[in-house]
Design a protein around this motif. Sequence first.
Motif, PDB file in Angstrom:
ATOM      1  N   PHE A 192      74.335  59.522  -4.181  1.00 23.93           N
ATOM      2  CA  PHE A 192      72.948  59.145  -3.900  1.00 23.93           C
ATOM      3  C   PHE A 192      72.633  59.201  -2.406  1.00 23.93           C
ATOM      4  O   PHE A 192      71.461  59.178  -2.011  1.00 23.93           O
ATOM      5  N   ILE A 193      73.668  59.287  -1.577  1.00 23.82           N
ATOM      6  CA  ILE A 193      73.448  59.447  -0.132  1.00 23.82           C
ATOM      7  C   ILE A 193      72.637  60.723   0.134  1.00 23.82           C
ATOM      8  O   ILE A 193      71.896  60.798   1.118  1.00 23.82           O
ATOM      9  N   GLY A 194      72.753  61.730  -0.753  1.00 20.14           N
ATOM     10  CA  GLY A 194      72.002  62.978  -0.571  1.00 20.14           C
ATOM     11  C   GLY A 194      70.500  62.766  -0.593  1.00 20.14           C
ATOM     12  O   GLY A 194      69.808  63.011   0.418  1.00 20.14           O
ATOM     13  N   PRO A 195      69.925  62.297  -1.727  1.00 20.42           N
ATOM     14  CA  PRO A 195      68.480  62.050  -1.732  1.00 20.42           C
ATOM     15  C   PRO A 195      68.054  60.962  -0.765  1.00 20.42           C
ATOM     16  O   PRO A 195      66.949  61.016  -0.219  1.00 20.42           O
ATOM     17  N   LEU A 196      68.932  59.979  -0.536  1.00 28.90           N
ATOM     18  CA  LEU A 196      68.610  58.946   0.449  1.00 28.90           C
ATOM     19  C   LEU A 196      68.472  59.560   1.837  1.00 28.90           C
ATOM     20  O   LEU A 196      67.553  59.225   2.596  1.00 28.90           O
ATOM     21  N   GLY A 197      69.372  60.490   2.153  1.00 30.60           N
ATOM     22  CA  GLY A 197      69.289  61.167   3.445  1.00 30.60           C
ATOM     23  C   GLY A 197      67.995  61.951   3.597  1.00 30.60           C
ATOM     24  O   GLY A 197      67.387  61.969   4.671  1.00 30.60           O
ATOM     25  N   VAL A 198      67.544  62.587   2.512  1.00 36.58           N
ATOM     26  CA  VAL A 198      66.277  63.320   2.552  1.00 36.58           C
ATOM     27  C   VAL A 198      65.122  62.353   2.799  1.00 36.58           C
ATOM     28  O   VAL A 198      64.218  62.624   3.598  1.00 36.58           O
ATOM     29  N   ALA A 199      65.137  61.205   2.108  1.00 36.48           N
ATOM     30  CA  ALA A 199      64.078  60.211   2.275  1.00 36.48           C
ATOM     31  C   ALA A 199      64.055  59.664   3.696  1.00 36.48           C
ATOM     32  O   ALA A 199      62.991  59.494   4.299  1.00 36.48           O
ATOM     33  N   VAL A 200      65.244  59.397   4.238  1.00 33.94           N
ATOM     34  CA  VAL A 200      65.327  58.863   5.599  1.00 33.94           C
ATOM     35  C   VAL A 200      64.861  59.905   6.615  1.00 33.94           C
ATOM     36  O   VAL A 200      64.105  59.590   7.538  1.00 33.94           O
ATOM     37  N   ALA A 201      65.298  61.145   6.443  1.00 37.43           N
ATOM     38  CA  ALA A 201      64.944  62.201   7.398  1.00 37.43           C
ATOM     39  C   ALA A 201      63.455  62.506   7.384  1.00 37.43           C
ATOM     40  O   ALA A 201      62.873  62.835   8.426  1.00 37.43           O
ATOM     41  N   SER A 202      62.838  62.418   6.214  1.00 42.86           N
ATOM     42  CA  SER A 202      61.413  62.738   6.115  1.00 42.86           C
ATOM     43  C   SER A 202      60.523  61.548   6.418  1.00 42.86           C
ATOM     44  O   SER A 202      59.314  61.692   6.575  1.00 42.86           O
ATOM     45  N   GLY A 203      61.126  60.345   6.521  1.00 42.50           N
ATOM     46  CA  GLY A 203      60.352  59.146   6.806  1.00 42.50           C
ATOM     47  C   GLY A 203      60.162  58.947   8.306  1.00 42.50           C
ATOM     48  O   GLY A 203      60.644  59.718   9.130  1.00 42.50           O
ATOM     49  N   ARG A 204      59.433  57.898   8.622  1.00 44.07           N
ATOM     50  CA  ARG A 204      59.170  57.579  10.022  1.00 44.07           C
ATOM     51  C   ARG A 204      59.461  56.102  10.271  1.00 44.07           C
ATOM     52  O   ARG A 204      59.403  55.283   9.369  1.00 44.07           O
ATOM     53  N   GLY A 205      59.742  55.800  11.521  1.00 42.81           N
ATOM     54  CA  GLY A 205      59.898  54.406  11.921  1.00 42.81           C
ATOM     55  C   GLY A 205      60.955  53.671  11.125  1.00 42.81           C
ATOM     56  O   GLY A 205      62.136  54.018  11.128  1.00 42.81           O
ATOM     57  N   ARG A 206      60.494  52.629  10.407  1.00 46.88           N
ATOM     58  CA  ARG A 206      61.418  51.754   9.693  1.00 46.88           C
ATOM     59  C   ARG A 206      62.212  52.479   8.611  1.00 46.88           C
ATOM     60  O   ARG A 206      63.302  52.049   8.243  1.00 46.88           O
ATOM     61  N   ALA A 207      61.666  53.574   8.076  1.00 41.30           N
ATOM     62  CA  ALA A 207      62.371  54.298   7.013  1.00 41.30           C
ATOM     63  C   ALA A 207      63.749  54.742   7.489  1.00 41.30           C
ATOM     64  O   ALA A 207      64.718  54.731   6.725  1.00 41.30           O
ATOM     65  N   ARG A 208      63.855  55.106   8.764  1.00 44.56           N
ATOM     66  CA  ARG A 208      65.126  55.611   9.273  1.00 44.56           C
ATOM     67  C   ARG A 208      66.136  54.492   9.535  1.00 44.56           C
ATOM     68  O   ARG A 208      67.330  54.747   9.616  1.00 44.56           O
ATOM     69  N   LEU A 209      65.666  53.277   9.659  1.00 48.73           N
ATOM     70  CA  LEU A 209      66.583  52.157   9.871  1.00 48.73           C
ATOM     71  C   LEU A 209      67.425  51.872   8.635  1.00 48.73           C
ATOM     72  O   LEU A 209      68.502  51.287   8.731  1.00 48.73           O
ATOM     73  N   TRP A 210      66.939  52.303   7.461  1.00 43.84           N
ATOM     74  CA  TRP A 210      67.690  52.066   6.233  1.00 43.84           C
ATOM     75  C   TRP A 210      68.979  52.876   6.192  1.00 43.84           C
ATOM     76  O   TRP A 210      69.853  52.603   5.368  1.00 43.84           O
ATOM     77  N   ALA A 211      69.100  53.863   7.070  1.00 46.74           N
ATOM     78  CA  ALA A 211      70.346  54.632   7.143  1.00 46.74           C
ATOM     79  C   ALA A 211      71.518  53.726   7.515  1.00 46.74           C
ATOM     80  O   ALA A 211      72.662  53.972   7.105  1.00 46.74           O
ATOM     81  N   LEU A 212      71.251  52.668   8.280  1.00 48.13           N
ATOM     82  CA  LEU A 212      72.317  51.739   8.666  1.00 48.13           C
ATOM     83  C   LEU A 212      72.851  50.996   7.443  1.00 48.13           C
ATOM     84  O   LEU A 212      74.060  50.817   7.290  1.00 48.13           O
ATOM     85  N   ALA A 213      71.943  50.567   6.563  1.00 43.42           N
ATOM     86  CA  ALA A 213      72.374  49.897   5.340  1.00 43.42           C
ATOM     87  C   ALA A 213      73.172  50.850   4.456  1.00 43.42           C
ATOM     88  O   ALA A 213      74.182  50.471   3.858  1.00 43.42           O
ATOM     89  N   ALA A 214      72.713  52.106   4.392  1.00 43.62           N
ATOM     90  CA  ALA A 214      73.433  53.102   3.590  1.00 43.62           C
ATOM     91  C   ALA A 214      74.823  53.352   4.164  1.00 43.62           C
ATOM     92  O   ALA A 214      75.804  53.463   3.413  1.00 43.62           O
ATOM     93  N   ALA A 215      74.927  53.439   5.494  1.00 42.96           N
ATOM     94  CA  ALA A 215      76.226  53.667   6.128  1.00 42.96           C
ATOM     95  C   ALA A 215      77.176  52.509   5.845  1.00 42.96           C
ATOM     96  O   ALA A 215      78.358  52.712   5.555  1.00 42.96           O
ATOM     97  N   ALA A 216      76.654  51.275   5.902  1.00 46.74           N
ATOM     98  CA  ALA A 216      77.490  50.110   5.585  1.00 46.74           C
ATOM     99  C   ALA A 216      77.938  50.153   4.134  1.00 46.74           C
ATOM    100  O   ALA A 216      79.076  49.802   3.805  1.00 46.74           O
ATOM    101  N   GLY A 217      77.039  50.621   3.255  1.00 48.86           N
ATOM    102  CA  GLY A 217      77.394  50.756   1.847  1.00 48.86           C
ATOM    103  C   GLY A 217      78.504  51.759   1.628  1.00 48.86           C
ATOM    104  O   GLY A 217      79.426  51.532   0.833  1.00 48.86           O
ATOM    105  N   VAL A 218      78.441  52.886   2.330  1.00 45.25           N
ATOM    106  CA  VAL A 218      79.476  53.911   2.207  1.00 45.25           C
ATOM    107  C   VAL A 218      80.826  53.366   2.682  1.00 45.25           C
ATOM    108  O   VAL A 218      81.863  53.613   2.058  1.00 45.25           O
ATOM    109  N   VAL A 219      80.810  52.613   3.777  1.00 49.86           N
ATOM    110  CA  VAL A 219      82.056  52.022   4.287  1.00 49.86           C
ATOM    111  C   VAL A 219      82.642  51.061   3.256  1.00 49.86           C
ATOM    112  O   VAL A 219      83.858  51.064   2.983  1.00 49.86           O
ATOM    113  N   ALA A 220      81.777  50.242   2.645  1.00 54.98           N
ATOM    114  CA  ALA A 220      82.257  49.299   1.638  1.00 54.98           C
ATOM    115  C   ALA A 220      82.794  50.018   0.406  1.00 54.98           C
ATOM    116  O   ALA A 220      83.762  49.575  -0.217  1.00 54.98           O
TER     117      ALA A 220
END
Length: 295
Positions: free
Chosen positions: A105-133
Motif C-alpha cells: 500500500f506504500i505504492g498508492p500512498l506514495g502517489v497520494a503524498v506526491a500529488s498532495g500539497r502541504g499537510r498531505a506530504r507530512l503523512w509520509a512520516l507516519a507511513a515511514a514509521a509504519g514500514v519500520v514497525a
Amino acid sequence: MAFTPLRAGAGTGTLLAVAAMGCVQLGLAVSVDLANTLGAAGIAWLRLVFAALLILVIARPWRARFTRRALLTCVLLGVATAGMTVLFMAAVVRIPLGTASALEFIGPLGVAVASGRGRARLWALAAAAGVVALTEPWHGGVDPIGIAAALGAAVCWAGYILLTQRAGDAVNGLHALAVSFPVAAIVASFTITPDVLSRLTWPLLLTGLGLALLLPVVPFMLEFLALRRLSTAAFGTLMSLEPAIALLIGFTLLGQVPRPLAVLGIALVILAGIGATRSGARGTAAPQTAALATP
C-alpha cells in the motif's frame, strides 16, 4: 483536515468498496494455499490468464479505437499489472498477508503524498514509521526476499495507478483492461517454468477461473460501481483500510497471528493513507476507472 461530503448512495458505495476489498483478500488467501502446488509465479500467471480471457469476452476491445499513445499506455499498464501481481504473490508466500498488503500500500500512498500539497506530504512520516514497525530492520527473523517483493509490488502499484489515470483519459476503462490484462498474462508467462504447465489439472483450472473472478474481475466491477456513489476522497479513505482487512483474512483463514509491532505498523500505514487521501484529494470527481482492484 478537510472532509469531503459523501454523495447520495454513499452507504451502498461503502458496502461495494468493502465487498471489493474482501474479494481481493479472499482471493489472495486462497492463492497462498494453491501456491504450494503451482508456485507463486504459477498461480499469479494462472489468475492473469483467466482474467484476460474474461475481460476480453466482457469488453470486446476490437470494437474500440485506440490511438498509438493510448495503446502504448495500456501495454505499459499491462506490464505494471504483471509486476504487481507476480511480486505480491512472491511476497505473501513468505510474509504474512497483512504485512505484505500494508507494504504494498506504500505504492498508492506514495502517489497520494506526491500529488498532495502541504499537510498531505507530512503523512509520509507516519507511513515511514509504519514500514519500520512492519519490517523491524533490527530483527533478523524478517524474510528480506518477502519484504523486497512487497516493496517491488508497491512500486508497480504506483505505476499502475498513474498509468490507469492516463489510460482513463484516453479510452474506456474496460477497453483499457482488455488490452492490459492480456499483456500482463503474456509478461507473467516469462516468470513460470515449463513444469507449471505439466502440473495443471482440470480442478486447478476451474479454481484458477474462480480466482480470476475473485481477483480482479469482480472487485473491479464492484469498485467501478462504488466510484459512481462515492467521492474520490471517500473512496480513497475506504481503500486505505485494505491492509486491515488483509490482516483479518490472514488471521482467520491462514492462521497468521500478527506481532504487536506489525499491528502498529499496519495502523500507521492506514492512518497515513487516510490522512494523505483526505488532505490531498483532487475534488469530488470520481475517476472512471478503478485503480485498486489488485493485485
